[in-house]
Write an enzyme that holds these catalytic residues in place. Structure first.
Site, PDB file in Angstrom:
ATOM      1  N   GLU A 133      37.666  48.507  60.151  1.00 37.76           N
ATOM      2  CA  GLU A 133      37.085  49.100  59.260  1.00 37.76           C
ATOM      3  C   GLU A 133      37.448  48.434  57.883  1.00 37.76           C
ATOM      4  O   GLU A 133      38.682  48.085  57.614  1.00 37.76           O
ATOM      5  CB  GLU A 133      37.355  50.602  59.216  1.00 37.76           C
ATOM      6  CG  GLU A 133      36.409  51.043  58.141  1.00 37.76           C
ATOM      7  CD  GLU A 133      37.032  52.784  57.955  1.00 37.76           C
ATOM      8  OE1 GLU A 133      37.645  53.303  58.764  1.00 37.76           O
ATOM      9  OE2 GLU A 133      36.540  53.469  57.032  1.00 37.76           O
ATOM     10  N   ARG A 178      49.616  51.212  70.289  1.00 35.49           N
ATOM     11  CA  ARG A 178      49.460  50.218  69.060  1.00 35.49           C
ATOM     12  C   ARG A 178      51.151  49.671  68.800  1.00 35.49           C
ATOM     13  O   ARG A 178      51.816  50.264  69.338  1.00 35.49           O
ATOM     14  CB  ARG A 178      49.072  51.190  68.025  1.00 35.49           C
ATOM     15  CG  ARG A 178      50.083  52.369  67.628  1.00 35.49           C
ATOM     16  CD  ARG A 178      49.329  53.292  66.881  1.00 35.49           C
ATOM     17  NE  ARG A 178      49.005  52.800  65.544  1.00 35.49           N
ATOM     18  CZ  ARG A 178      47.516  52.828  65.172  1.00 35.49           C
ATOM     19  NH1 ARG A 178      46.653  53.178  65.853  1.00 35.49           N
ATOM     20  NH2 ARG A 178      47.267  52.381  64.053  1.00 35.49           N
ATOM     21  N   LYS A 200      47.413  51.956  57.378  1.00 38.45           N
ATOM     22  CA  LYS A 200      46.672  51.529  56.138  1.00 38.45           C
ATOM     23  C   LYS A 200      46.855  52.290  55.030  1.00 38.45           C
ATOM     24  O   LYS A 200      46.900  51.865  53.792  1.00 38.45           O
ATOM     25  CB  LYS A 200      45.074  51.349  56.443  1.00 38.45           C
ATOM     26  CG  LYS A 200      44.831  50.039  57.396  1.00 38.45           C
ATOM     27  CD  LYS A 200      43.333  49.667  57.212  1.00 38.45           C
ATOM     28  CE  LYS A 200      42.651  50.262  58.553  1.00 38.45           C
ATOM     29  NZ  LYS A 200      41.494  49.633  58.601  1.00 38.45           N
TER      30      LYS A 200
HETATM   31  P1  ATP Z   1      41.992  53.445  60.344  1.00 38.27           P
HETATM   32  O1  ATP Z   1      41.215  53.695  61.373  1.00 38.27           O
HETATM   33  O2  ATP Z   1      43.239  54.793  60.428  1.00 38.27           O
HETATM   34  O3  ATP Z   1      41.839  53.332  59.010  1.00 38.27           O
HETATM   35  P2  ATP Z   1      43.265  51.418  61.857  1.00 38.27           P
HETATM   36  O4  ATP Z   1      44.542  50.892  61.470  1.00 38.27           O
HETATM   37  O5  ATP Z   1      42.939  52.048  63.005  1.00 38.27           O
HETATM   38  O6  ATP Z   1      43.117  52.257  60.727  1.00 38.27           O
HETATM   39  P3  ATP Z   1      40.999  49.761  62.279  1.00 38.27           P
HETATM   40  O7  ATP Z   1      40.315  48.890  60.901  1.00 38.27           O
HETATM   41  O8  ATP Z   1      40.036  50.832  62.866  1.00 38.27           O
HETATM   42  O9  ATP Z   1      42.365  50.354  61.380  1.00 38.27           O
HETATM   43  O10 ATP Z   1      41.530  48.823  63.148  1.00 38.27           O
HETATM   44  C1  ATP Z   1      40.762  47.775  63.757  1.00 38.27           C
HETATM   45  C2  ATP Z   1      41.225  47.641  65.345  1.00 38.27           C
HETATM   46  O11 ATP Z   1      42.617  47.555  65.335  1.00 38.27           O
HETATM   47  C3  ATP Z   1      41.242  48.848  66.128  1.00 38.27           C
HETATM   48  O12 ATP Z   1      40.687  48.568  67.416  1.00 38.27           O
HETATM   49  C4  ATP Z   1      42.637  49.274  66.298  1.00 38.27           C
HETATM   50  O13 ATP Z   1      42.833  49.971  67.673  1.00 38.27           O
HETATM   51  C5  ATP Z   1      43.296  48.180  66.033  1.00 38.27           C
HETATM   52  N1  ATP Z   1      44.658  48.663  65.637  1.00 38.27           N
HETATM   53  C6  ATP Z   1      44.904  49.039  64.731  1.00 38.27           C
HETATM   54  N2  ATP Z   1      46.313  49.464  64.395  1.00 38.27           N
HETATM   55  C7  ATP Z   1      46.895  48.738  65.237  1.00 38.27           C
HETATM   56  C8  ATP Z   1      48.362  48.745  65.587  1.00 38.27           C
HETATM   57  N3  ATP Z   1      49.472  49.112  65.018  1.00 38.27           N
HETATM   58  N4  ATP Z   1      48.370  48.025  66.935  1.00 38.27           N
HETATM   59  C9  ATP Z   1      47.610  47.396  67.554  1.00 38.27           C
HETATM   60  N5  ATP Z   1      46.305  47.444  67.344  1.00 38.27           N
HETATM   61  C10 ATP Z   1      45.829  48.364  66.404  1.00 38.27           C
END
Ligand code: ATP
Ligand code: MG
Length: 587
Positions: free
Chosen positions: A47, A286, A296
Site C-alpha cells: 500500500e 512477518r 509503518k
Molecule cells: P499496513 O498494511 O499496516 O499499512 P504493511 O506493513 O502490511 O502495513 P503493506 O504495504 O500492506 O504494509 O505490505 C505489503 C506486503 O508486505 C504485504 O504483503 C505484507 O504481508 C508484507 N509485509 C509487511 N510487513 C512485513 C513484515 N514485517 N515481514 C514480512 N512481510 C511483511
C-alpha cells in the site's frame, strides 16, 4: 511465542542443500499435481502509504524468489485503495526500492485502483444476488452491532432491504449524493459468525477524497478486504502470500470470490458468466527485528516528528535507509535466506542481520585508510620534501581487486586512540619508545609527545627505519601492532557519521505505562565527526560506494558527499556479535 528469539538453524550458507520451506514446498507440489496448469504467479502488493522496510524486503525476496526459482511470474502491484493516506512520493520510492532489491516485475506494474470499475461491478452483482446491502448505521453503531469474540453481533436494521432499494442506494452512493461516512455497502454473511471478519463486513465506504491516480472519479472506495482478493484474482495470482495476521481474513476472501462465482461456470454458460480465478492464500510470519520498530505507522511518526532526518535516514529499518547506510541488496537477500519463512511470529536479532551484512561487505568492499580522530605524527628522520607512493592491497579477500598507490610523507595522521603515553599491560599500539608498523609503509618508533596547555597530546614525534619499507624488517624483528594512517599533506578532510541502533531496548514497544516506543530512542544513535581524514583515492569514490576503513569498520559514501565535502556513513563495525549471541541462545 510473540517474543521468542528466532535462532535459525546453523549452516544455511550458500551451496548447502536446504530443505524447501513450506511455501516453496506447496508451490512444488502444485506444479507436480498440475493444480494451476503449471502456472506460478506471485506478487508484492504494497500500500503506497509509507516507505518499504526490511520486513517488506523479506516479502519481496520471497515472492520474487519463488517466481524466479519456479519459472513463474512476479507482479508489483500497488494496493492503492485508500485515498486518504496514499501519495505519489511513496509510489516512487517503492518502485525504486523493489528494483534496487533486484526483484524484476518486467512489464507487470499494476495498480489496484485500476480495477475499481470491475470491483464495483462485482459489488453490484452481489447486491443482485442478495449477498450485499446498503447500511445506514454510523461507524460507532456498526461497531456496537458487531459484538465481540464472546458476544454475537446483532443484525443491522437495514439488512433486509430489497435488492432494488440496495441497487438504487448504492448507485446514489457512487454518484456522490451522500456525505462521508453516512452509508456503507456490507456483505450479508452472518452477524453471529465466530470469526468477527465474517460479521457482515463493510465492502465500500463513502470518502470524498481525490485519489492519486483516479482523481475525482470515485467517492466510494473499496475496503482492503473486499479489494485485495479480487486484485489477486484479476492478475491470476496463484500463490497469494501474505503475513499471518491475514489468516483469519482468508475465509472472507474465499467467501467474496465464491459469492461472485455463484451462478458462474468454467465455460461461461452459467447465468452470471465465466468463473473468476480463485487464488490460494498462504500466510507466513512477518519479520520483526530487535532494536527497531517495523510498523509503518511508527516509522511515519519518527519521520514526521523529526526523530530522524527522513525515511532514508541511515538509522531507519527502511530499504532506503539501509541503502544509504551501506547495505547491499545481496546482504539483505542472504539475510532473508538465512531466516527462512515459517509460521510462527518471532523476533530476529539485529546482530544476525549485521552478520550477513559483514559477510557480504568483507568479500566485496575495497579497503582504504581513514583516520576518524586524527593525531599528527612527524617522522623526524624522513626527508621533508620526499613523497613515496606505497603499494596497498585493495581487498585481501579478492585478489582481482588489485592494488593502489598510497602517498607517504613526513607528516601523517594516526588515530588518537592508537597512542597512549602510559600504556597499560595489554596495549600494544604506539607509546613512547615503542616501535609499531604503519600499514604498507614502515616501522616507526615514538620518540616524544607534544602536549597543549591542558596536557592533551597534540603531536607525536617518531623516527622510521628505512629498511622496513613495505612493512617488514629484514632482520626479522617483530612489532605487536599495525596502525592505519594517512599522509597529512595528501589526505582529504571528511565528515564521518557513526550510527548506532535507533533504540536502546531490544523491544522498543516494551514500555512503562504512559510511555510509547519513542521513550527508548537511543540519544547516541548518531555521532558526527567533522575532522576526519581519508586517503586521497577517496575523492574518486561515488555515492553509495562501499568501503572498509581499515581497522575501523565498513563505511559508504553518503549520497550528499561531493569531492570537496566528503561525507561517509558507517555501515557497521568490524566486530561480529552474532556468533556469541547464537552461542548463548543455544546453550
Ligand atoms: P499496513 O498494511 O499496516 O499499512 P504493511 O506493513 O502490511 O502495513 P503493506 O504495504 O500492506 O504494509 O505490505 C505489503 C506486503 O508486505 C504485504 O504483503 C505484507 O504481508 C508484507 N509485509 C509487511 N510487513 C512485513 C513484515 N514485517 N515481514 C514480512 N512481510 C511483511
Ligand atoms: Mg498491509
Amino acid at each position: 511465542m510473540e517474543n521468542e528469539k528466532d535462532v535459525p538453524s546453523s549452516g544455511g550458507g550458500e551451496g548447502q542443500e536446504r530443505k524447501l520451506d513450506f511455501i516453496r514446498q506447496m508451490v512444488a507440489d502444485d506444479l507436480k499435481t498440475g493444480r494451476w496448469n503449471g502456472a506460478v504467479c506471485t506478487r508484492f502488493p504494497p500500500e503506497p502509504n509509507g516507505y518499504l522496510h526490511i520486513g517488506h524486503a523479506k516479502s519481496i525476496n520471497l515472492n520474487y524468489g519463488i517466481a524466479a526459482e519456479f519459472g513463474g511470474r512476479f507482479n508489483l502491484r500497488f494496493d492503492d485503495t485508500n485515498p486518504e493516506k496514499e501519495e505519489q512520493e511513496y509510489v516512487d520510492s517503492i518502485i525504486e526500492d523493489v528494483r534496487w532489491l533486484g526483484a524484476d516485475w518486467q512489464d507487470r506494474l499494476f495498480y489496484g485502483s485500476d480495477y475499481f470499475q470491475q470491483m464495483y461491478e462485482w459489488a453490484v452483482e452481489l447486491i443482485r444476488k442478495g449477498k450485499a446491502y446498503v447500511c445506514d448505521l454510523t461507524a460507532d453503531e456498526t461497531r456496537e452491532y458487531r459484538g465481540t469474540l464472546t458476544r454475537p453481533g446483532k443484525d443491522s436494521p437495514y439488512r433486509n432491504r430489497s435488492v432494488e432499494e440496495n441497487l438504487d442506494l448504492f448507485e446514489q452512493m457512487r454518484k456522490g449524493e451522500f456525505p462521508d461516512g453516512s452509508r456503507t455497502l456490507r456483505a450479508k454473511i452472518d452477524m453471529a459468525h465466530p470469526n468477527l471478519n465474517m460479521r457482515d463486513p463493510i465492502m465500500y465506504r463513502i470518502v470524498h477524497e481525490r485519489h492519486h491516480r483516479q482523481g475525482d472519479r470515485w467517492c466510494i472506495y473499496p475496503m482492503y478486504d473486499w479489494a485485495h482478493g479480487f486484485e489477486d484474482s484479476i492478475e491470476g495470482i496463484t500463490h497469494s502470500i501474505c503475513t499471518l495476521e491475514f489468516e483469519n481474513h482468508r475465509p472472507l476472501y474465499d467467501w467474496f470470490i465464491d459469492a461472485v462465482n455463484e451462478g458462474r461456470t468454467d465455460d461461461g454458460s452459467g447465468p452470471w458468466g465465466r468463473k473468476i480465478h480463485h487464488p490460494q492464500q498462504i500466510e507466513f510470519a512477518r519479520l520483526n527485528l530487535t532494536y527497531t520498530v517495523m510498523s509503518k505507522r511508527k516509522l511515519l511518526r519518527l519521520v514526521k516528528e523529526n526523530y530522524v532526518e527522513g525515511w532514508d535516514d541511515p538509522r531507519m529499518p527502511t530499504v532506503s535507509g539501509m541503502r544509504r547506510r551501506g547495505y547491499s541488496p545481496e546482504a539483505i537477500r542472504n539475510f532473508c535466506k538465512r531466516i527462512g519463512v515459517n509460521k510462527f511470529n518471532s523476533t530476529v536479532e539485529m546482530a544476525l542481520l549485521e552478520h550477513c551484512l559483514r559477510e557480504d561487505l568483507n568479500k566485496t568492499s575495497a579497503r582504504v585508510m581513514a583516520v576518524l580522530r586524527p593525531l599528527k605524527v612527524v617522522i623526524d628522520n624522513y626527508p621533508p620534501d620526499q613523497v613515496e607512493e606505497l603499494e596497498a592491497v585493495n581487498n585481501p579477500e579478492d585478489p582481482s581487486a588489485g592494488t593502489r598507490k598510497v602517498p607517504f610523507s613526513r607528516e601523517l595522521y594516526i588515530e588518537q586512540e592508537d597512542f597512549m603515553e602510559e600504556p597499560p599491560k595489554k596495549f600494544f599500539r604506539l607509546a613512547p619508545g615503542r616501535e609499531v608498523r604503519l600499514r604498507y609503509a614502515y616501522f616507526v618508533t615514538c620518540t616524544s609527545a607534544v602536549k597543549d596547555a591542558e596536557g592533551n597530546v597534540v603531536e607525536l614525534h617518531c623516527t622510521y627505519d628505512p629498511a622496513t619499507r613495505g612493512g617488514d624488517a629484514p632482520d626479522g624483528r617483530k612489532v605487536k601492532a599495525t596502525l592505519h594512517w594517512v599522509s597529512a599533506r595528501h589526505a582529504c578532510k571528511a565528515e564521518v557519521r557513526l550510527y548506532d541502533n535507533l533504540f536502546t531496548k531490544e523491544n522498543p514497544d516494551d514500555v512503562e505505562e504512559g510511555q510509547d516506543f519513542t521513550a527508548h530512542l537511543n540519544p547516541n544513535s548518531l555521532e558526527t565527526l567533522r575532522d576526519c581524514f581519508v586517503e586521497p583515492s577517496l575523492t574518486r569514490a561515488k555515492a553509495l560506494d562501499r568501503l572498509q576503513f581499515e581497522r575501523l569498520g565498513y563505511f559508504c559514501v553518503d549520497p550528499d558527499s561531493t569531492p570537496d565535502a566528503l561525507v561517509f556513513n558507517r555501515t557497521v563495525g568490524l566486530r561480529d556479535t552474532w556468533a556469541r549471541i547464537q552461542k548463548t541462545q543455544t546453550e
